[in-house]
Design a protein around this motif. Structure first.
Motif, mmCIF file in Angstrom:
data_model
loop_
_atom_site.group_PDB
_atom_site.id
_atom_site.type_symbol
_atom_site.label_atom_id
_atom_site.label_comp_id
_atom_site.label_asym_id
_atom_site.label_seq_id
_atom_site.Cartn_x
_atom_site.Cartn_y
_atom_site.Cartn_z
ATOM 1 N N LYS A 166 -27.165 52.107 13.991
ATOM 2 C CA LYS A 166 -27.838 50.978 13.341
ATOM 3 C C LYS A 166 -28.719 50.226 14.333
ATOM 4 C CE LYS A 166 -24.115 49.090 11.486
ATOM 5 N NZ LYS A 166 -23.298 48.157 10.657
ATOM 6 N N GLU A 167 -28.219 50.080 15.558
ATOM 7 C CA GLU A 167 -29.008 49.377 16.564
ATOM 8 C C GLU A 167 -30.222 50.197 16.991
ATOM 9 O OE1 GLU A 167 -26.200 48.615 19.627
ATOM 10 O OE2 GLU A 167 -25.413 46.780 18.687
ATOM 11 N N HIS A 168 -30.053 51.505 17.057
ATOM 12 C CA HIS A 168 -31.138 52.382 17.485
ATOM 13 C C HIS A 168 -32.327 52.308 16.521
ATOM 14 C CE1 HIS A 168 -33.098 55.892 19.262
ATOM 15 N NE2 HIS A 168 -33.192 56.420 18.053
ATOM 16 N N PHE A 169 -32.037 52.282 15.199
ATOM 17 C CA PHE A 169 -33.100 52.244 14.208
ATOM 18 C C PHE A 169 -33.447 50.837 13.742
ATOM 19 C CE2 PHE A 169 -31.594 56.660 13.549
ATOM 20 C CZ PHE A 169 -32.798 57.315 13.769
ATOM 21 N N ASN A 170 -32.665 49.863 14.190
ATOM 22 C CA ASN A 170 -32.958 48.462 13.880
ATOM 23 C C ASN A 170 -33.124 48.213 12.389
ATOM 24 O OD1 ASN A 170 -33.393 45.757 14.561
ATOM 25 N ND2 ASN A 170 -35.617 46.027 14.624
ATOM 26 N N PHE A 171 -32.160 48.702 11.602
ATOM 27 C CA PHE A 171 -32.203 48.487 10.159
ATOM 28 C C PHE A 171 -31.916 47.027 9.826
ATOM 29 C CE2 PHE A 171 -30.888 53.049 10.175
ATOM 30 C CZ PHE A 171 -31.980 53.552 9.487
ATOM 31 N N PRO A 172 -32.542 46.493 8.761
ATOM 32 C CA PRO A 172 -32.129 45.166 8.287
ATOM 33 C C PRO A 172 -30.648 45.199 7.908
ATOM 34 C CG PRO A 172 -34.167 45.869 7.233
ATOM 35 C CD PRO A 172 -33.632 47.059 7.972
ATOM 36 N N THR A 173 -29.971 44.097 8.132
ATOM 37 C CA THR A 173 -28.531 44.047 7.859
ATOM 38 C C THR A 173 -28.167 43.047 6.773
ATOM 39 O OG1 THR A 173 -28.228 42.422 9.625
ATOM 40 C CG2 THR A 173 -27.937 44.755 10.206
ATOM 41 N N GLU A 174 -29.140 42.319 6.264
ATOM 42 C CA GLU A 174 -28.852 41.315 5.244
ATOM 43 C C GLU A 174 -29.516 41.694 3.920
ATOM 44 O OE1 GLU A 174 -26.775 38.851 5.636
ATOM 45 O OE2 GLU A 174 -26.453 39.446 7.720
ATOM 46 N N GLY A 175 -28.789 41.457 2.846
ATOM 47 C CA GLY A 175 -29.309 41.728 1.512
ATOM 48 C C GLY A 175 -28.375 41.172 0.465
ATOM 49 N N SER A 176 -28.914 40.861 -0.677
ATOM 50 C CA SER A 176 -28.106 40.257 -1.737
ATOM 51 C C SER A 176 -27.195 41.285 -2.387
ATOM 52 C CB SER A 176 -29.016 39.629 -2.800
ATOM 53 O OG SER A 176 -29.881 40.606 -3.350
ATOM 54 N N LYS A 177 -26.021 40.835 -2.789
ATOM 55 C CA LYS A 177 -25.074 41.688 -3.480
ATOM 56 C C LYS A 177 -25.567 41.941 -4.898
ATOM 57 C CE LYS A 177 -20.151 41.956 -4.696
ATOM 58 N NZ LYS A 177 -18.844 41.238 -4.667
ATOM 59 N N ARG A 178 -25.349 43.161 -5.396
ATOM 60 C CA ARG A 178 -25.806 43.483 -6.741
ATOM 61 C C ARG A 178 -24.665 44.069 -7.568
ATOM 62 N NH1 ARG A 178 -30.556 47.804 -8.034
ATOM 63 N NH2 ARG A 178 -28.900 49.278 -7.506
ATOM 64 N N GLU A 179 -24.489 43.521 -8.756
ATOM 65 C CA GLU A 179 -23.489 44.023 -9.684
ATOM 66 C C GLU A 179 -24.089 44.088 -11.085
ATOM 67 O OE1 GLU A 179 -19.086 42.816 -8.296
ATOM 68 O OE2 GLU A 179 -20.316 41.112 -8.898
ATOM 69 N N PHE A 180 -23.721 45.121 -11.833
ATOM 70 C CA PHE A 180 -24.126 45.242 -13.227
ATOM 71 C C PHE A 180 -22.881 45.087 -14.094
ATOM 72 C CE2 PHE A 180 -27.328 48.366 -11.323
ATOM 73 C CZ PHE A 180 -28.285 47.371 -11.158
ATOM 74 N N LYS A 181 -22.867 44.066 -14.921
ATOM 75 C CA LYS A 181 -21.712 43.828 -15.783
ATOM 76 C C LYS A 181 -22.127 43.896 -17.249
ATOM 77 C CE LYS A 181 -19.114 40.968 -12.510
ATOM 78 N NZ LYS A 181 -18.405 39.671 -12.280
ATOM 79 N N LEU A 182 -21.322 44.575 -18.038
ATOM 80 C CA LEU A 182 -21.592 44.675 -19.464
ATOM 81 C C LEU A 182 -21.170 43.395 -20.166
ATOM 82 C CD1 LEU A 182 -20.426 48.278 -20.437
ATOM 83 C CD2 LEU A 182 -22.569 47.533 -19.423
ATOM 84 N N PRO A 183 -21.838 43.055 -21.275
ATOM 85 C CA PRO A 183 -21.339 41.945 -22.095
ATOM 86 C C PRO A 183 -19.998 42.328 -22.714
ATOM 87 C CG PRO A 183 -23.072 43.129 -23.240
ATOM 88 C CD PRO A 183 -23.040 43.676 -21.844
ATOM 89 N N THR A 184 -19.295 41.363 -23.217
ATOM 90 C CA THR A 184 -17.985 41.625 -23.826
ATOM 91 C C THR A 184 -18.116 42.648 -24.954
ATOM 92 O OG1 THR A 184 -17.260 39.387 -23.305
ATOM 93 C CG2 THR A 184 -16.008 40.580 -24.973
ATOM 94 N N LYS A 185 -17.269 43.646 -24.922
ATOM 95 C CA LYS A 185 -17.332 44.686 -25.943
ATOM 96 C C LYS A 185 -16.902 44.110 -27.290
ATOM 97 C CE LYS A 185 -14.435 48.139 -25.572
ATOM 98 N NZ LYS A 185 -13.864 49.415 -25.089
ATOM 99 N N PRO A 186 -17.695 44.303 -28.341
ATOM 100 C CA PRO A 186 -17.333 43.756 -29.653
ATOM 101 C C PRO A 186 -16.114 44.463 -30.239
ATOM 102 C CG PRO A 186 -19.259 45.172 -29.817
ATOM 103 C CD PRO A 186 -18.980 45.023 -28.355
ATOM 104 N N LYS A 187 -15.498 43.833 -31.206
ATOM 105 C CA LYS A 187 -14.314 44.414 -31.842
ATOM 106 C C LYS A 187 -14.673 45.445 -32.899
ATOM 107 C CE LYS A 187 -11.432 40.325 -31.025
ATOM 108 N NZ LYS A 187 -10.583 39.268 -31.637
#
Length: 302
Positions: A166-187
């Motif tokens: 990681k240090e050799h290629f100097n990649f960015p290390t910060e980024g926002s967390k991402r989650e995909f959540k479904l709406p409540t499943k209907p009955k």
């Protein structure tokens, strides 16, 4: 384990057959930085289209993006530590967006360019983004992005990327967390179909390939629309995937019988939600929205 033996074993992962195959697809490659690679491809392969040769198959686009995976083209490292990492990545979530222009016959398709960017690299995960476009068209044809985890091939558990790498290629290390959540499943108005994992659905990691989840969902969706269970305003032969979001939760393996439960979103037009169950285990959640080309005279598909 001594350094030489460790290096030889690591090389076997980098040089596995699928990696060699990707390097022989006739792509032209430009490297601006380890974080950014440009792949120039002749055009969409025939296999990217359905049986009619008109609609673009989203899982074929996913495979196209995968064939341009940036780390498969990184220069080989000769340091004693071996190559960059053991190439076994597990996808946590994945998003694919397809512009209407990719479905139209009047937009140029030769050549096509894919720009791959590593947005950030954390302890054992990375976030990448790939954009498909034509050099003379301003709008992008498709974009995919995903969060992947570096896995130990033996334990199947997360394995930290080497700090020196990681240090050799100097990649960015910060980024926002991402989650995909479904709406409540209907009955009510939730519909199910079953799919068996065949050998052709698996990959070299010995589990169901990540693109097959999308194919199972699309097949279930079309079956339900044709059966009149939802999507009454849609003609499955006059639509194309606009956007899909997947969260991968558990592996599926050869012979598993999967149940795909799906329902129509009550707020977003032409959007549908899917849960993929392996027995009592939830394996993935998926949301797919569609372009509706019905009665659009000037939209001539590929």
């Amino acid at each position: 384990m001594d350094v030489q033996k460790n290096t030889i074993q690591k090389k076997s992962f980098v040089k596995r057959p699928v990696g060699i195959l990707k390097k022989q697809l006739g792509y032209t490659r430009e490297f601006f930085h380890p974080n950014l690679a440009r792949i120039i491809i002749p055009t969409l392969p025939y296999e990217a289209l359905d049986c009619s040769g008109e609609k673009i198959l989203p899982w074929s686009l996913m495979k196209l993006f995968d064939s341009c995976e940036i780390s498969d083209f990184w220069p080989f490292q000769d340091e004693p530590q071996g190559p960059a990492h053991d190439k076994v990545m597990y996808i946590l979530n994945y998003e694919l967006e397809i512009d209407e222009a990719l479905y139209t016959s009047d937009s140029p398709k030769v050549p096509l360019i894919i720009d791959n960017t590593v947005k950030y690299v954390k302890n054992a995960s990375r976030f990448t983004e790939s954009i498909l476009r034509h050099p003379e068209v301003e709008r992008q044809y498709a974009k995919c992005s995903g969060i992947e985890v570096n896995m130990d091939p033996e334990t199947r558990k997360p394995k930290p990327f080497p700090l020196w790498w990681k240090e050799h290629f100097n990649f960015p290390t910060e980024g926002s967390k991402r989650e995909f959540k479904l709406p409540t499943k209907p009955k009510a108005n939730v519909f199910s179909s079953e799919h068996r994992v065949c050998f052709s659905d698996t990959d070299e990691n010995k589990h169901m390939n990540y693109t097959v989840y999308v194919r199972f969902c699309c097949d279930s969706f079309c079956e339900n629309v044709l059966a009149g269970k939802y999507g009454v305003s849609l003609d499955v032969y006059e639509i194309g995937v606009k956007k899909l979001q997947i969260s991968y939760l558990n592996e599926c393996n050869l012979g598993d019988i999967l149940t795909v439960a799906s329902w129509e979103d009550k707020v977003i037009k032409n959007a549908y939600h899917f849960e993929i169950w392996n027995g009592s285990v939830l394996s993935a959640t998926v949301t797919i929205s569609y372009h509706n080309f019905f009665n659009i005279e000037k939209c001539s598909r590929l």
